[in-house]
Design an enzyme around this catalytic site. Structure first.
Site, PDB file in Angstrom:
ATOM      1  N   ASN A   9       0.860  -1.195  -0.020  1.00 12.14           N
ATOM      2  CA  ASN A   9       0.036   0.135  -0.099  1.00 12.14           C
ATOM      3  C   ASN A   9       0.839   1.309   0.213  1.00 12.14           C
ATOM      4  O   ASN A   9       1.479   1.613   0.968  1.00 12.14           O
ATOM      5  CB  ASN A   9      -0.917  -0.083   1.186  1.00 12.14           C
ATOM      6  CG  ASN A   9      -1.746   1.172   1.098  1.00 12.14           C
ATOM      7  OD1 ASN A   9      -1.529   2.153   0.660  1.00 12.14           O
ATOM      8  ND2 ASN A   9      -2.336   1.329   2.430  1.00 12.14           N
ATOM      9  N   LYS A  11       0.073   4.200  -0.246  1.00  6.91           N
ATOM     10  CA  LYS A  11      -0.501   5.519   0.167  1.00  6.91           C
ATOM     11  C   LYS A  11      -0.047   6.783  -0.634  1.00  6.91           C
ATOM     12  O   LYS A  11      -0.365   6.377  -1.929  1.00  6.91           O
ATOM     13  CB  LYS A  11      -0.108   5.700   1.762  1.00  6.91           C
ATOM     14  CG  LYS A  11      -0.112   4.540   2.571  1.00  6.91           C
ATOM     15  CD  LYS A  11      -0.115   4.704   4.075  1.00  6.91           C
ATOM     16  CE  LYS A  11      -0.190   3.290   4.732  1.00  6.91           C
ATOM     17  NZ  LYS A  11      -0.066   3.288   6.277  1.00  6.91           N
ATOM     18  N   HIS A  94      -9.536   1.408   4.701  1.00  5.63           N
ATOM     19  CA  HIS A  94      -8.468   1.550   5.489  1.00  5.63           C
ATOM     20  C   HIS A  94      -8.376   2.509   6.686  1.00  5.63           C
ATOM     21  O   HIS A  94      -9.195   3.486   6.537  1.00  5.63           O
ATOM     22  CB  HIS A  94      -7.138   2.162   4.533  1.00  5.63           C
ATOM     23  CG  HIS A  94      -5.964   1.995   4.988  1.00  5.63           C
ATOM     24  ND1 HIS A  94      -5.598   2.932   6.033  1.00  5.63           N
ATOM     25  CD2 HIS A  94      -4.987   0.998   4.772  1.00  5.63           C
ATOM     26  CE1 HIS A  94      -4.290   2.681   6.361  1.00  5.63           C
ATOM     27  NE2 HIS A  94      -3.828   1.409   5.709  1.00  5.63           N
ATOM     28  N   GLU A  96      -6.874   4.822   7.700  1.00  2.39           N
ATOM     29  CA  GLU A  96      -6.620   6.382   7.432  1.00  2.39           C
ATOM     30  C   GLU A  96      -7.955   6.959   6.643  1.00  2.39           C
ATOM     31  O   GLU A  96      -8.157   8.044   6.857  1.00  2.39           O
ATOM     32  CB  GLU A  96      -5.154   6.284   6.589  1.00  2.39           C
ATOM     33  CG  GLU A  96      -4.115   6.076   7.484  1.00  2.39           C
ATOM     34  CD  GLU A  96      -2.829   5.676   6.786  1.00  2.39           C
ATOM     35  OE1 GLU A  96      -2.770   5.563   5.419  1.00  2.39           O
ATOM     36  OE2 GLU A  96      -2.017   4.783   7.394  1.00  2.39           O
ATOM     37  N   GLU A 166      -5.490  -4.837  10.542  1.00  2.00           N
ATOM     38  CA  GLU A 166      -4.346  -3.804  10.577  1.00  2.00           C
ATOM     39  C   GLU A 166      -4.649  -2.956  11.960  1.00  2.00           C
ATOM     40  O   GLU A 166      -5.326  -2.158  12.007  1.00  2.00           O
ATOM     41  CB  GLU A 166      -4.491  -2.676   9.529  1.00  2.00           C
ATOM     42  CG  GLU A 166      -4.050  -3.351   8.222  1.00  2.00           C
ATOM     43  CD  GLU A 166      -3.545  -2.409   7.266  1.00  2.00           C
ATOM     44  OE1 GLU A 166      -2.440  -2.786   6.597  1.00  2.00           O
ATOM     45  OE2 GLU A 166      -4.230  -1.341   6.942  1.00  2.00           O
ATOM     46  N   GLY A 172       2.464   2.410  10.790  1.00  2.00           N
ATOM     47  CA  GLY A 172       3.447   3.547  10.374  1.00  2.00           C
ATOM     48  C   GLY A 172       4.281   3.832  11.837  1.00  2.00           C
ATOM     49  O   GLY A 172       4.854   4.684  12.025  1.00  2.00           O
ATOM     50  N   SER A 212       3.449  -2.129  10.144  1.00  2.00           N
ATOM     51  CA  SER A 212       4.867  -2.241  10.491  1.00  2.00           C
ATOM     52  C   SER A 212       5.294  -3.441  10.206  1.00  2.00           C
ATOM     53  O   SER A 212       6.321  -3.989  10.639  1.00  2.00           O
ATOM     54  CB  SER A 212       5.153  -1.780  12.003  1.00  2.00           C
ATOM     55  OG  SER A 212       4.817  -0.531  12.192  1.00  2.00           O
ATOM     56  N   GLY A 234       5.019   1.358   4.519  1.00  2.00           N
ATOM     57  CA  GLY A 234       6.299   2.010   4.225  1.00  2.00           C
ATOM     58  C   GLY A 234       7.264   1.075   3.592  1.00  2.00           C
ATOM     59  O   GLY A 234       7.965   1.327   2.630  1.00  2.00           O
TER      60      GLY A 234
HETATM   61  P1  13P Z   1       2.842   0.467   7.633  1.00  2.00           P
HETATM   62  O1  13P Z   1       3.508  -0.902   7.068  1.00  2.00           O
HETATM   63  O2  13P Z   1       3.648   1.582   7.059  1.00  2.00           O
HETATM   64  O3  13P Z   1       2.785   0.368   9.061  1.00  2.00           O
HETATM   65  O4  13P Z   1       1.457   0.732   7.237  1.00  2.00           O
HETATM   66  C1  13P Z   1       0.809  -0.263   7.144  1.00  2.00           C
HETATM   67  C2  13P Z   1      -0.391  -0.041   6.396  1.00  2.00           C
HETATM   68  O5  13P Z   1      -1.246   0.804   6.643  1.00  2.00           O
HETATM   69  C3  13P Z   1      -0.891  -1.095   5.168  1.00  2.00           C
HETATM   70  O6  13P Z   1      -2.069  -0.590   4.700  1.00  2.00           O
END
Ligand code: 13P
Length: 248
Positions: A9, A11, A94, A96, A166, A172, A212, A234
């Protein structure tokens, strides 16, 4: 047997030039295997990635879509628009989007229905916040998210569903859930699907862990029975990190 599924992802990262650079490097490192791979990119990079990955088993996904076919919804993208450019997957709900864009369980449910209608494979995200885990409510929260998301979705569609667990506190933050915590919740989600539908269908649903995920922790996560894959933020931005995760 469920096929392992590793999805990136991105983002709101990378422009078209960077997406091309990523795919060139990634394709040099990628060896086809039993692992399904997808990259969920910003809208403007989707066509580029579809083109780059043509003729390979690597799939492309969006990170959101609207639940209507078309209409006066300024700034939105529909399932048929995604399908038209060759997108296979779409992340739905998601955290976010729930946090910053007022996504609710109801809109998540409508989006899932539309995605199935257009044969876009949804990756449904669920997960509790830190205060909910600290209060011991993580199972109630996730169960409610799953039940509301799947409201009146027929069993035949569920086989095509991927769910990503998640936990919001692990996204993150560098603080991943332990493999045991992740496995426990993925197993719990499967039991909720079995209650709603059947064990047979529940056994077919791919359940990923996200939060993460890195080259250093993917193996222990994938060794867990209930964890079928990962949704990687990430660490999916860097082709060498992402290939290490794909080759767990
Ligand atoms: P990270 O791997 O950066 O923690 O993000 C996880 C995520 O939100 C994947 O959708």
């Amino acid at each position: 047997m469920r096929k392992p599924f590793i999805a990136g992802n991105w983002k709101m990262f990378k422009n078209i030039k960077e997406a091309k650079e990523f795919s060139e490097k990634f394709l040099k490192l990628y060896v086809p295997s039993d692992v399904q791979v997808a990259i969920c990119a910003p809208y403007t990079q989707l066509s580029t990635l579809v083109e780059s990955f043509k003729g390979t088993a690597i799939k492309v996904g969006a990170q959101n879509m609207h639940y209507e076919e078309s209409g006066a919804f300024t700034g939105e993208i529909s399932a048929n628009m995604l399908k038209e450019i060759g997108v296979d997957y779409c992340i739905i709900g998601h955290s976010e989007r729930r946090q910053y864009f007022a996504e609710t369980d109801e809109t998540v449910n409508k989006k899932l229905k539309k995605a199935f209608e257009y044969n876009i494979l949804p990756i449904l995200c669920v997960g509790e916040k830190l205060e909910e885990r600290d209060a011991g409510k993580e199972f109630d929260v996730v169960k409610a998210q799953v039940i509301k998301a799947l409201d009146r979705i027929p069993e035949a569609s569920i086989e095509k569903l991927t769910i990503a667990y998640e936990p919001v506190w692990a996204i993150g933050t560098g603080r991943n859930a332990t493999p045991e915590q992740a496995n426990e919740m993925c197993g719990f989600i499967r039991s909720v699907i079995a209650e709603l539908y059947s064990q047979e269908t529940a056994d077919k649903v791919i359940i990923q862990y996200g939060g993460s995920v890195k080259p250093s922790n993917i193996t222990e996560l994938m060794n867990m029975y209930e964890i079928d894959g990962a949704l990687v933020g990430g660490a999916s931005l860097n082709p060498t990190d992402f290939i290490e995760i794909v080759n767990f």
